[in-house]
Design a protein around this motif. Structure first.
Motif, PDB file in Angstrom:
ATOM      1  N   VAL A  74       2.978   1.424 -14.151  1.00  0.00           N
ATOM      2  CA  VAL A  74       1.589   1.403 -14.588  1.00  0.00           C
ATOM      3  C   VAL A  74       1.511   2.010 -15.987  1.00  0.00           C
ATOM      4  O   VAL A  74       2.210   2.983 -16.286  1.00  0.00           O
ATOM      5  N   VAL A  75       0.643   1.446 -16.824  1.00  0.00           N
ATOM      6  CA  VAL A  75       0.441   2.003 -18.163  1.00  0.00           C
ATOM      7  C   VAL A  75      -1.044   2.273 -18.367  1.00  0.00           C
ATOM      8  O   VAL A  75      -1.889   1.448 -18.030  1.00  0.00           O
ATOM      9  N   ALA A  76      -1.357   3.443 -18.913  1.00  0.00           N
ATOM     10  CA  ALA A  76      -2.721   3.804 -19.276  1.00  0.00           C
ATOM     11  C   ALA A  76      -2.755   3.997 -20.785  1.00  0.00           C
ATOM     12  O   ALA A  76      -2.200   4.963 -21.313  1.00  0.00           O
ATOM     13  N   GLY A  77      -3.380   3.041 -21.501  1.00  0.00           N
ATOM     14  CA  GLY A  77      -3.405   3.114 -22.956  1.00  0.00           C
ATOM     15  C   GLY A  77      -4.031   1.862 -23.538  1.00  0.00           C
ATOM     16  O   GLY A  77      -4.577   1.025 -22.817  1.00  0.00           O
ATOM     17  N   GLY A  78      -3.945   1.732 -24.872  1.00  0.00           N
ATOM     18  CA  GLY A  78      -4.457   0.557 -25.562  1.00  0.00           C
ATOM     19  C   GLY A  78      -3.427  -0.557 -25.572  1.00  0.00           C
ATOM     20  O   GLY A  78      -2.342  -0.454 -24.984  1.00  0.00           O
ATOM     21  N   ASP A  79      -3.755  -1.657 -26.287  1.00  0.00           N
ATOM     22  CA  ASP A  79      -2.886  -2.835 -26.280  1.00  0.00           C
ATOM     23  C   ASP A  79      -1.478  -2.529 -26.787  1.00  0.00           C
ATOM     24  O   ASP A  79      -0.497  -3.080 -26.284  1.00  0.00           O
ATOM     25  N   GLY A  80      -1.346  -1.638 -27.772  1.00  0.00           N
ATOM     26  CA  GLY A  80      -0.017  -1.300 -28.292  1.00  0.00           C
ATOM     27  C   GLY A  80       0.837  -0.580 -27.256  1.00  0.00           C
ATOM     28  O   GLY A  80       2.029  -0.878 -27.102  1.00  0.00           O
ATOM     29  N   THR A  81       0.246   0.373 -26.542  1.00  0.00           N
ATOM     30  CA  THR A  81       0.975   1.093 -25.493  1.00  0.00           C
ATOM     31  C   THR A  81       1.303   0.158 -24.336  1.00  0.00           C
ATOM     32  O   THR A  81       2.410   0.193 -23.778  1.00  0.00           O
ATOM     33  N   ILE A  82       0.350  -0.688 -23.977  1.00  0.00           N
ATOM     34  CA  ILE A  82       0.583  -1.671 -22.921  1.00  0.00           C
ATOM     35  C   ILE A  82       1.757  -2.570 -23.290  1.00  0.00           C
ATOM     36  O   ILE A  82       2.620  -2.875 -22.458  1.00  0.00           O
ATOM     37  N   PRO A 114       0.804  -1.235   0.000  1.00  0.00           N
ATOM     38  CA  PRO A 114       0.000   0.000   0.000  1.00  0.00           C
ATOM     39  C   PRO A 114       0.831   1.276   0.000  1.00  0.00           C
ATOM     40  O   PRO A 114       0.284   2.356  -0.247  1.00  0.00           O
ATOM     41  N   ASP A 115       2.143   1.145   0.259  1.00  0.00           N
ATOM     42  CA  ASP A 115       3.003   2.332   0.251  1.00  0.00           C
ATOM     43  C   ASP A 115       3.852   2.444  -1.017  1.00  0.00           C
ATOM     44  O   ASP A 115       4.601   3.407  -1.174  1.00  0.00           O
ATOM     45  N   ALA A 116       3.754   1.462  -1.899  1.00  0.00           N
ATOM     46  CA  ALA A 116       4.575   1.473  -3.119  1.00  0.00           C
ATOM     47  C   ALA A 116       4.119   2.594  -4.051  1.00  0.00           C
ATOM     48  O   ALA A 116       2.939   2.670  -4.406  1.00  0.00           O
ATOM     49  N   PRO A 117       5.013   3.483  -4.464  1.00  0.00           N
ATOM     50  CA  PRO A 117       4.617   4.569  -5.378  1.00  0.00           C
ATOM     51  C   PRO A 117       4.288   4.034  -6.767  1.00  0.00           C
ATOM     52  O   PRO A 117       4.793   2.982  -7.179  1.00  0.00           O
ATOM     53  N   LEU A 118       3.443   4.760  -7.475  1.00  0.00           N
ATOM     54  CA  LEU A 118       3.024   4.381  -8.823  1.00  0.00           C
ATOM     55  C   LEU A 118       3.711   5.281  -9.843  1.00  0.00           C
ATOM     56  O   LEU A 118       3.685   6.507  -9.702  1.00  0.00           O
ATOM     57  N   PHE A 119       4.300   4.675 -10.863  1.00  0.00           N
ATOM     58  CA  PHE A 119       4.927   5.419 -11.957  1.00  0.00           C
ATOM     59  C   PHE A 119       4.115   5.108 -13.213  1.00  0.00           C
ATOM     60  O   PHE A 119       4.219   4.018 -13.785  1.00  0.00           O
ATOM     61  N   ILE A 120       3.302   6.081 -13.623  1.00  0.00           N
ATOM     62  CA  ILE A 120       2.235   5.847 -14.590  1.00  0.00           C
ATOM     63  C   ILE A 120       2.571   6.458 -15.943  1.00  0.00           C
ATOM     64  O   ILE A 120       2.749   7.672 -16.067  1.00  0.00           O
ATOM     65  N   VAL A 121       2.633   5.604 -16.968  1.00  0.00           N
ATOM     66  CA  VAL A 121       2.860   6.047 -18.341  1.00  0.00           C
ATOM     67  C   VAL A 121       1.495   6.192 -19.000  1.00  0.00           C
ATOM     68  O   VAL A 121       0.781   5.206 -19.200  1.00  0.00           O
ATOM     69  N   LEU A 122       1.118   7.425 -19.321  1.00  0.00           N
ATOM     70  CA  LEU A 122      -0.222   7.731 -19.844  1.00  0.00           C
ATOM     71  C   LEU A 122      -0.134   8.163 -21.299  1.00  0.00           C
ATOM     72  O   LEU A 122       0.584   9.115 -21.628  1.00  0.00           O
ATOM     73  N   ASN A 123      -0.880   7.484 -22.166  1.00  0.00           N
ATOM     74  CA  ASN A 123      -0.882   7.813 -23.587  1.00  0.00           C
ATOM     75  C   ASN A 123      -1.945   8.869 -23.874  1.00  0.00           C
ATOM     76  O   ASN A 123      -3.138   8.633 -23.674  1.00  0.00           O
ATOM     77  N   ALA A 124      -1.497  10.023 -24.355  1.00  0.00           N
ATOM     78  CA  ALA A 124      -2.430  11.096 -24.700  1.00  0.00           C
ATOM     79  C   ALA A 124      -2.913  10.991 -26.139  1.00  0.00           C
ATOM     80  O   ALA A 124      -3.704  11.809 -26.597  1.00  0.00           O
ATOM     81  N   GLY A 125      -2.474   9.974 -26.877  1.00  0.00           N
ATOM     82  CA  GLY A 125      -2.759   9.884 -28.309  1.00  0.00           C
ATOM     83  C   GLY A 125      -4.200   9.591 -28.647  1.00  0.00           C
ATOM     84  O   GLY A 125      -4.623   9.808 -29.775  1.00  0.00           O
ATOM     85  N   ARG A 142       1.562   7.789  -3.296  1.00  0.00           N
ATOM     86  CA  ARG A 142       2.467   8.610  -4.100  1.00  0.00           C
ATOM     87  C   ARG A 142       2.419   8.140  -5.554  1.00  0.00           C
ATOM     88  O   ARG A 142       2.314   6.947  -5.831  1.00  0.00           O
ATOM     89  N   PHE A 143       2.556   9.096  -6.491  1.00  0.00           N
ATOM     90  CA  PHE A 143       2.513   8.730  -7.899  1.00  0.00           C
ATOM     91  C   PHE A 143       3.216   9.785  -8.739  1.00  0.00           C
ATOM     92  O   PHE A 143       3.411  10.921  -8.318  1.00  0.00           O
ATOM     93  N   ARG A 144       3.598   9.362  -9.937  1.00  0.00           N
ATOM     94  CA  ARG A 144       4.128  10.293 -10.931  1.00  0.00           C
ATOM     95  C   ARG A 144       3.605   9.863 -12.290  1.00  0.00           C
ATOM     96  O   ARG A 144       3.592   8.664 -12.608  1.00  0.00           O
ATOM     97  N   ILE A 145       3.170  10.826 -13.103  1.00  0.00           N
ATOM     98  CA  ILE A 145       2.635  10.538 -14.428  1.00  0.00           C
ATOM     99  C   ILE A 145       3.646  10.955 -15.494  1.00  0.00           C
ATOM    100  O   ILE A 145       4.170  12.072 -15.470  1.00  0.00           O
ATOM    101  N   PHE A 146       3.902  10.046 -16.428  1.00  0.00           N
ATOM    102  CA  PHE A 146       4.743  10.314 -17.591  1.00  0.00           C
ATOM    103  C   PHE A 146       3.803  10.393 -18.796  1.00  0.00           C
ATOM    104  O   PHE A 146       3.251   9.367 -19.214  1.00  0.00           O
ATOM    105  N   LEU A 147       3.597  11.575 -19.348  1.00  0.00           N
ATOM    106  CA  LEU A 147       2.621  11.768 -20.410  1.00  0.00           C
ATOM    107  C   LEU A 147       3.268  11.558 -21.777  1.00  0.00           C
ATOM    108  O   LEU A 147       4.186  12.286 -22.160  1.00  0.00           O
TER     109      LEU A 147
END
Length: 321
Positions: A73-81, A8-19, A42-47
Motif C-alpha cells: 500500500v502507498v499513501a502519497g501523491g502521484d510521484g510516490t505512488i 481479509p487476513d492479508a497483512p498490509l505493508f504501507i509506505v507513507l510519505n511524510a513529505g 495486521r499492518f506495518r507502516i514504512f515512513l
C-alpha cells in the motif's frame, strides 16, 4: 489472469510519505491505524522521511509483502505512488493506494476516495483488479510521461510549490510563467504502427490516464481503456500561441487546436531526428524528473498492476457523459 491474494487476513505493508507536511502525515497515520485496528487487520507502516528513502522502503515493503502474502500500500501523491508501483509491478502482490497529493489523477480515475478513512474502507473491502501500466524504457508511468516543455513545467512547478504551497492555482501560474519565458524545440523521429514521422515540437506527452485526457479535451482518452497509450505532440509555435494552448487545455478543448497532433498507440519509439541529436534527456514520469538514454521506447506493460479498487469509478463515468 489470476489476481494475487488479498483476502481479509492479508497483512498490509504501507509506505507513507511524510513529505506533504507533518500534520497531514500524522492524520493519515491515525486514520490508517484506526481502520486497521477496527478491522483486526495486521499492518506495518514504512515512513518516508526523505526523498532518498522512497525506493529502498518501497523495495522492503514489497519483499515483506511477498513473504507474508500481503498487500503493498502507498499513501502519497502521484510521484510516490509511481515509485511504489515500480517496485510492485511483477511482484505477485496486490497494490493499494491512499491518495495524499494535489491532483491524484491515478486514484480518482479508479474511484479511490481522497479522504484517508474512506480510502481505507475501499482497501479493506474491495478486490484487486487489473490496471494498465505504461512503460518508457522500462520505467513505469501510471498517469503520464513527457519530455521537453511539459517536463520543464513540472520541474519548475515543484520549485514554486516549495515556496508558495501546493495547490492547483499555484500549479497553473507556474505553468503560465514557464510558457511565457520561451522554450526549446526538439526535432524528434517517432515510429509506431509501421509509421514514421519527423516533427519539430516543444514537448511530447504520452498519456495513460483517461480522466486527465478527458479533462483537457483529447479524443484518444477512450483508447486508454483498450490497451493503448495516447501521444500528444505540440507543433512548433510561439509563446502567445502556447499560452492559448494552455488556456484551451484548462477549458477542456486542447484536442480541437490545429497545433496539436494526437494519436493512440501500443508501442512507439522516439529518437532524435538528427544523427548528432541528444543522446540523453530529461523525462518526467508521473511528475518525477529523471535522465534517460535515447531512443525512448513507450509501450503498454505486458502485465497489469493489481490495484484494489471499486469495479466502477464514478468520477471517470461522469466525465464520459
Amino acid at each position: 489472469m489470476q489476481p494475487p491474494p488479498a483476502g481479509p487476513d492479508a497483512p498490509l505493508f504501507i509506505v507513507l510519505n511524510a513529505g506533504s507536511g507533518r500534520d497531514n502525515a500524522d492524520e493519515a497515520r491515525q486514520a490508517i491505524e484506526a481502520a486497521c485496528t477496527q478491522a483486526g487487520r495486521r499492518f506495518r507502516i514504512f515512513l518516508i522521511d526523505g526523498p532518498d528513502r522512497i525506493k529502498p522502503l518501497a523495495r522492503e515493503a514489497v519483499e515483506r509483502a511477498r513473504a507474508a502474502g500481503g498487500v503493498v500500500v502507498v499513501a502519497g501523491g502521484d510521484g510516490t505512488i509511481n515509485a511504489v508501483a515500480q517496485a510492485t509491478l511483477g511482484s505477485g502482490c496486490a497494490f493499494g493506494v491512499l491518495p495524499q497529493g494535489t491532483f491524484n489523477y491515478f486514484s480518482r480515475t479508479h474511484g479511490i476516495p481522497r479522504d484517508t478513512a474512506e480510502a481505507m474502507k475501499n482497501l479493506l473491502t474491495e478486490q484487486p483488479r487489473p490496471v494498465q501500466v505504461g512503460l518508457v524504457n522500462d520505467r513505469v508511468f501510471l498517469v503520464n510521461a513527457s519530455l521537453g516543455l511539459y517536463a520543464e513545467l513540472l520541474e519548475e512547478r515543484e520549485t514554486y510549490k516549495s515556496r508558495y504551497g501546493r495547490s492547483r492555482l499555484i500549479a497553473f501560474f507556474a505553468g503560465l510563467l514557464t510558457v511565457m519565458r520561451g522554450h526549446q524545440t526538439w526535432r524528434l523521429r517517432m515510429a509506431w504502427h509501421g509509421q514514421e514521422r519527423d516533427i519539430r515540437t516543444p514537448t511530447l506527452f504520452v498519456g495513460n490516464n483517461a480522466l486527465q485526457m478527458q479533462q483537457v479535451g483529447i479524443a484518444e482518452a477512450e483508447a486508454l481503456e483498450n490497451g493503448q497509450l495516447a501521444a500528444i505532440a505540440l507543433k512548433e509555435t510561439g509563446p502567445l500561441a502556447m499560452l492559448g494552448l494552455l488556456v484551451r487545455g484548462a477549458m477542456g478543448r486542447l484536442g480541437q487546436a490545429d497545433q496539436v497532433l494526437s494519436f493512440p498507440f501500443e508501442s512507439m519509439t522516439v529518437k532524435a531526428a538528427r544523427t548528432r541529436g541528444a543522446r540523453r534527456l530529461k523525462v518526467a514520469t508521473d511528475g518525477e524528473i529523471g535522465w534517460m538514454d535515447m531512443p525512448l521506447l513507450f509501450r503498454v506493460s505486458p502485465e497489469p498492476l493489481w490495484l484494489i479498487r471499486p469495479e466502477v469509478a464514478p468520477e471517470l463515468e461522469a466525465a464520459k457523459e
